[in-house]
Design an enzyme around this catalytic site. Structure first.
Site, short mmCIF file in Angstrom:
data_model
loop_
_atom_site.label_atom_id
_atom_site.label_comp_id
_atom_site.label_asym_id
_atom_site.label_seq_id
_atom_site.Cartn_x
_atom_site.Cartn_y
_atom_site.Cartn_z
N CYS A 91 28.37 12.42 37.00
CA CYS A 91 28.35 13.25 35.81
C CYS A 91 27.01 14.00 35.79
O CYS A 91 25.95 13.38 35.71
CB CYS A 91 28.52 12.36 34.58
SG CYS A 91 28.49 13.22 33.02
N GLU A 136 0.86 -1.19 0.00
CA GLU A 136 0.00 0.00 0.00
C GLU A 136 0.88 1.23 0.00
O GLU A 136 2.06 1.15 0.33
CB GLU A 136 -0.85 0.03 1.28
CG GLU A 136 -1.80 -1.12 1.41
CD GLU A 136 -2.37 -1.23 2.83
OE1 GLU A 136 -2.59 -0.20 3.50
OE2 GLU A 136 -2.54 -2.38 3.27
N CYS A 192 34.68 12.98 28.65
CA CYS A 192 33.34 13.56 28.76
C CYS A 192 33.44 15.09 28.80
O CYS A 192 34.19 15.63 29.62
CB CYS A 192 32.66 13.04 30.02
SG CYS A 192 31.08 13.80 30.33
N ASP A 231 1.00 10.45 4.00
CA ASP A 231 1.68 11.28 4.99
C ASP A 231 0.72 12.33 5.54
O ASP A 231 0.50 13.37 4.93
CB ASP A 231 2.88 11.96 4.32
CG ASP A 231 3.91 12.41 5.34
OD1 ASP A 231 3.78 12.00 6.51
OD2 ASP A 231 4.82 13.15 4.96
N LYS A 245 10.68 3.59 3.09
CA LYS A 245 10.64 5.05 2.92
C LYS A 245 11.25 5.44 1.58
O LYS A 245 12.33 4.98 1.23
CB LYS A 245 11.42 5.73 4.04
CG LYS A 245 10.76 5.61 5.42
CD LYS A 245 9.63 6.61 5.57
CE LYS A 245 8.88 6.47 6.88
NZ LYS A 245 9.50 7.09 8.01
N LYS A 282 2.13 4.72 1.61
CA LYS A 282 2.17 5.27 2.97
C LYS A 282 1.78 6.74 2.88
O LYS A 282 2.55 7.57 2.39
CB LYS A 282 3.57 5.12 3.57
CG LYS A 282 3.64 5.51 5.02
CD LYS A 282 4.91 4.98 5.67
CE LYS A 282 4.90 5.13 7.17
NZ LYS A 282 5.07 6.50 7.62
N CYS A 288 29.88 7.99 28.89
CA CYS A 288 30.62 8.49 30.04
C CYS A 288 30.27 7.56 31.18
O CYS A 288 29.11 7.43 31.55
CB CYS A 288 30.20 9.92 30.37
SG CYS A 288 30.78 10.40 32.00
N CYS A 291 32.22 16.11 32.57
CA CYS A 291 32.88 15.75 33.82
C CYS A 291 34.31 15.27 33.60
O CYS A 291 34.98 14.83 34.54
CB CYS A 291 32.07 14.68 34.57
SG CYS A 291 32.16 13.07 33.79
N TYR A 322 -6.85 2.35 5.80
CA TYR A 322 -5.94 1.25 5.46
C TYR A 322 -6.01 0.04 6.39
O TYR A 322 -5.36 -0.96 6.15
CB TYR A 322 -4.50 1.73 5.39
CG TYR A 322 -4.03 2.39 6.67
CD1 TYR A 322 -3.73 1.64 7.78
CD2 TYR A 322 -3.89 3.77 6.75
CE1 TYR A 322 -3.31 2.23 8.95
CE2 TYR A 322 -3.47 4.38 7.92
CZ TYR A 322 -3.18 3.61 9.01
OH TYR A 322 -2.79 4.21 10.16
P1 AMP Z 1 5.49 5.81 11.67
O1 AMP Z 1 4.73 6.98 12.21
O2 AMP Z 1 6.62 6.18 10.77
O3 AMP Z 1 5.81 4.79 12.71
O4 AMP Z 1 4.50 5.10 10.67
C1 AMP Z 1 3.28 4.59 11.12
C2 AMP Z 1 2.18 5.43 10.59
O5 AMP Z 1 2.08 5.37 9.18
C3 AMP Z 1 0.84 4.94 11.05
O6 AMP Z 1 0.52 5.44 12.31
C4 AMP Z 1 -0.09 5.49 10.00
O7 AMP Z 1 -0.60 6.72 10.45
C5 AMP Z 1 0.79 5.77 8.80
N1 AMP Z 1 0.34 5.13 7.57
C6 AMP Z 1 0.16 5.77 6.40
N2 AMP Z 1 -0.25 4.93 5.45
C7 AMP Z 1 -0.36 3.71 6.00
C8 AMP Z 1 -0.75 2.41 5.52
N3 AMP Z 1 -1.11 2.21 4.25
N4 AMP Z 1 -0.74 1.38 6.40
C9 AMP Z 1 -0.37 1.57 7.69
N5 AMP Z 1 0.02 2.76 8.20
C10 AMP Z 1 0.03 3.83 7.37
ZN ZN Z 2 30.55 12.72 32.22
#
Ligand code: AMP
Ligand code: ZN
Length: 668
Positions: A426, A110, A402, A114, A308, A112, A420, A405, A221
């Protein structure tokens, strides 16, 4: 026709038109005609409040104002996803899957999306709540705002499960985002930076009528329910579509990692034509039974993987490197950069991770470096432009001592980070540990902030978290900006923290790798700090979801005499160092500490409920079969190799019903 049927008919018609327009993208009436029908409905509803329906299409215009968003616990936790960046990562993942799954594994690919994640709950076909991801366990109730998003059905069609959750992403398509910015600029306001932040900001607007004005969309999804009428992820997407949800058509079945890569390569290019932002691909094991077998780590499902797409990059100059000391003593080198704009924000600093990374990339002062921003908040340096290196440049020498410290740094074998070792002397470590101890998810001490902690340590009033409990008003009054009232509040807050349950205290101790979820597991399993402090590596790794790294860290923590002294002090002050009697009263010890492995598909109760029942009745849950396993609870369709292993080790194999009888379970 009665008023009631007229209202129902209008609602039904408007619902269908909303669906045609927002989900199918195929309007069959004009906006004008739609508005006339909507006004007619609103008028009738106003005259006849007795026919109120919280999910009428008229609520789409918003109007409800939320002052404070209530916190709601997710019925099913919202996990994160593991990330991969290469074919090799995906093949490694497949290898891991094959260890737990017999037979052929196929995948659903699928996109992803954003945006901001959301969990919608439906009961008898009606939307009853919409909750943000929050910390994965609990989120904010943003139902009123979500109802204004027209592609989200308020009332479902078709054959839906009685109750279920569905997960999706709220996105703001580019067109709508650009239109919003145009309007802002026209009004002399600063434009929004990017669609994702604007989408997630929209969910928390107090006035839902304002949200209704924003062209948000919800892409779904994932269905989550104890029982679904489908067997695979791919079918579940189609099924969600049939119920009226907007599920993008991009999803594809893949029968091998090569198929997956084909999907990735295709979308890496084509995604730029999509109307909304995507930042990668999500690959999910297709069979729901396999998913169930694989389960979760403490952060993410084992059956899903994000891939990604390559992130945006920019070049700038590295000015200086500074070194930070964290609460665990870990040293993090940080690059201070000539400020540069990247993916909508100005970047001044970037993470350099560790000494190896600096050496590998041969990063030097005054180099021109390429900075990249992936999903993480702090960008990272990915390469140096050697053509622009100055002649007098010298290789970077990593610090040996460090910066706080001056203790000589150490580096454990197999670990990338320098530490450290000055655990109790510290300053940033001492202060960081106490700050962690008082933080909201740990002891949550009201009236005591991170700065006050630093002040208390710097003034020599406390050296560790147990010292907090010895503080007196007279000691803290002379501190900067400390009035009598705030001093008293501080002490009250410290006193109240003695009621915080053991699992949170355990989290607060700041044992490396023991986060919130792991602390909960350990507390439930070992019941008291005394038991836990005597645990061996073996008994720790036998606990479900506890790996070797965590086990070693726990043992090391309790072996340190410094820590055991502090814990004795905490005990002496009455801090909760065992699971409360009340909690234990709800539990039994019928299972006598026996170790269980759960595998397969069950009829009556879900796998996770089974695990809880085992723990609540004094048993232990293990993730894999070994000679220490006492029982294997075998469901339908369980993998033959597990079965064979259990038989070979002569482990008792019992059914779900036999188990339930064992614990005298009755409320089914
Ligand atoms: P991350 O925030 O990088 O851990 O990615 C997880 C998030 O990706 C989930 O909480 C979803 O909000 C988002 N996401 C977007 N598209 C999808 C998809 N097709 N399947 C599952 N998660 C998705
Ligand atoms: Zn230290």
């Amino acid at each position: 026709m009665s008023i009631k049927s007229k209202i129902n008919e209008l609602r039904e018609t408007l619902r269908q038109h909303n669906y045609n327009y927002y989900v199918l993208d195929n309007a069959t009436i004009s906006d004008y005609e739609f508005d006339i029908k909507l006004k007619e409905l609103q008028k009738l509803e106003e005259l006849h409040p007795e026919f109120y329906d919280a999910n009428s299409p008229s609520v789409r215009v918003g109007g409800e104002v939320t002052k404070h968003f209530a916190t709601i616990t997710h019925t099913h936790r919202m996990y994160s996803l593991d990330n991969s960046y290469s074919k090799k990562d995906l093949l490694d993942w497949e290898q891991r899957l094959k260890k737990q799954i017999d037979g052929k594994i196929s995948f659903t690919c699928e996109l992803k999306y954003d945006g901001a994640s959301i969990s919608l709950k439906y009961k008898n076909g009606s939307l009853i709540s919409a909750v943000t991801r929050g910390d994965g366990f609990k989120g904010d109730d943003v139902t009123a705002n979500i109802k204004t998003i027209k592609s989200i059905p308020l009332q479902l069609k078709g054959d839906y499960p009685e109750t279920f959750d569905i997960r999706g992403e709220i996105v703001l398509p580019f067109d709508g985002f650009n239109a919003m910015n145009k309007a802002r600029i026209a009004q002399g306001e600063v434009p929004y930076k990017n669609p994702r932040n604007t989408a997630s900001g929209s969910l928390k607007l107090q006035d839902s009528a304002q949200v209704a004005q924003r062209p948000l969309e919800c892409l779904l999804y994932g269905l989550v329910a104890d029982k679904l009428p489908v067997d695979t992820q791919y079918e579940s997407l189609k099924y969600a579509q049939s119920l009226g949800f907007k599920v993008p058509d991009a999803a594809k079945l893949a029968h091998s990692i090569d198929d997956v890569l084909e999907f990735i390569n295709y979308w890496d290019v084509e995604r730029h034509k999509l109307p909304y932002e995507t930042d990668g691909v999500v690959i999910k094991v297709n069979s729901l039974q396999h998913q169930d077998e694989l389960g979760f780590t403490s952060k993410a499902p084992r059956w899903a993987m994000a891939y990604k797409f390559k992130a945006e990059q920019v070049a700038t100059v590295l000015k200086t490197i500074s070194y930070q000391v964290g609460r665990t003593g870990a040293i993090t080198p940080v690059a201070n950069l000539k400020p540069v704009e990247l993916a909508g924000t100005v970047v001044k600093r970037a993470s350099l991770h560790n000494a190896d990374q600096i050496k590998k990339l041969d990063i030097r002062l005054n180099d021109t470096v390429y900075v990249e921003k992936g999903g993480e908040i702090i960008p990272k340096i990915i390469a140096v432009n050697l053509n622009e290196r100055t002649l007098n440049s010298v290789p970077t020498k990593y610090i040996t001592h460090c910066p706080e410290c001056q203790t000589e740094l150490v580096r454990k074998e197999g670990e990338a980070q320098h530490y450290c070792p000055n655990y109790s002397g510290c300053k940033p470590q001492v202060i960081g540990r106490i700050q962690h101890f008082i933080s909201r998810k740990a002891l949550d001490i009201d009236g005591l902030g991170a700065e006050t902690v630093a002040l208390l340590v710097n003034e020599g009033l406390i050296y560790n978290y147990a010292d907090l409990y010895n503080l007196t008003v007279n000691q803290i009054l002379p501190l900067e900006r400390m009035a009598k009232k705030s001093a008293e509040n501080l002490l009250k807050g410290i006193e109240a923290s003695k009621l915080i349950p053991f699992e949170r205290v355990l989290f607060g101790l700041g044992i490396r790798y023991v986060g919130e979820t792991v602390a909960k597991k350990l507390a439930n399993h070992f019941k008291s700090i005394d038991n836990l402090s005597q645990a061996t590596i073996d008994s720790l790794v036998a606990v479900d979801e506890i790996g070797e790294r965590i086990a070693e860290s726990v043992v090391e923590f309790f072996n340190d005499i410094h820590n055991s002294t502090i814990i004795n002090h905490l005990k002496h002050h009455g801090v909760q160092l065992e699971v409360s009697a009340e909690k234990i009263a709800n539990q039994t010890s019928i299972l006598n500490g026996d170790s269980f492995v759960v595998s397969g598909v069950f009829e009556k109760i879900s796998r996770s409920k089974l695990k809880t029942l085992i723990e609540n009745n004094g048993g232990r849950v293990s993730s894999s079969i070994s000679s220490k396993t006492n029982y294997l609870i075998a469901g339908a369709k369980m993998g033959p190799s597990k079965l064979a292993k259990a038989e070979q080790l002569k482990i008792s194999i019992i059914t779900e019903n036999q188990f339930l009888d064992k614990i005298e379970y009755s409320d089914i």
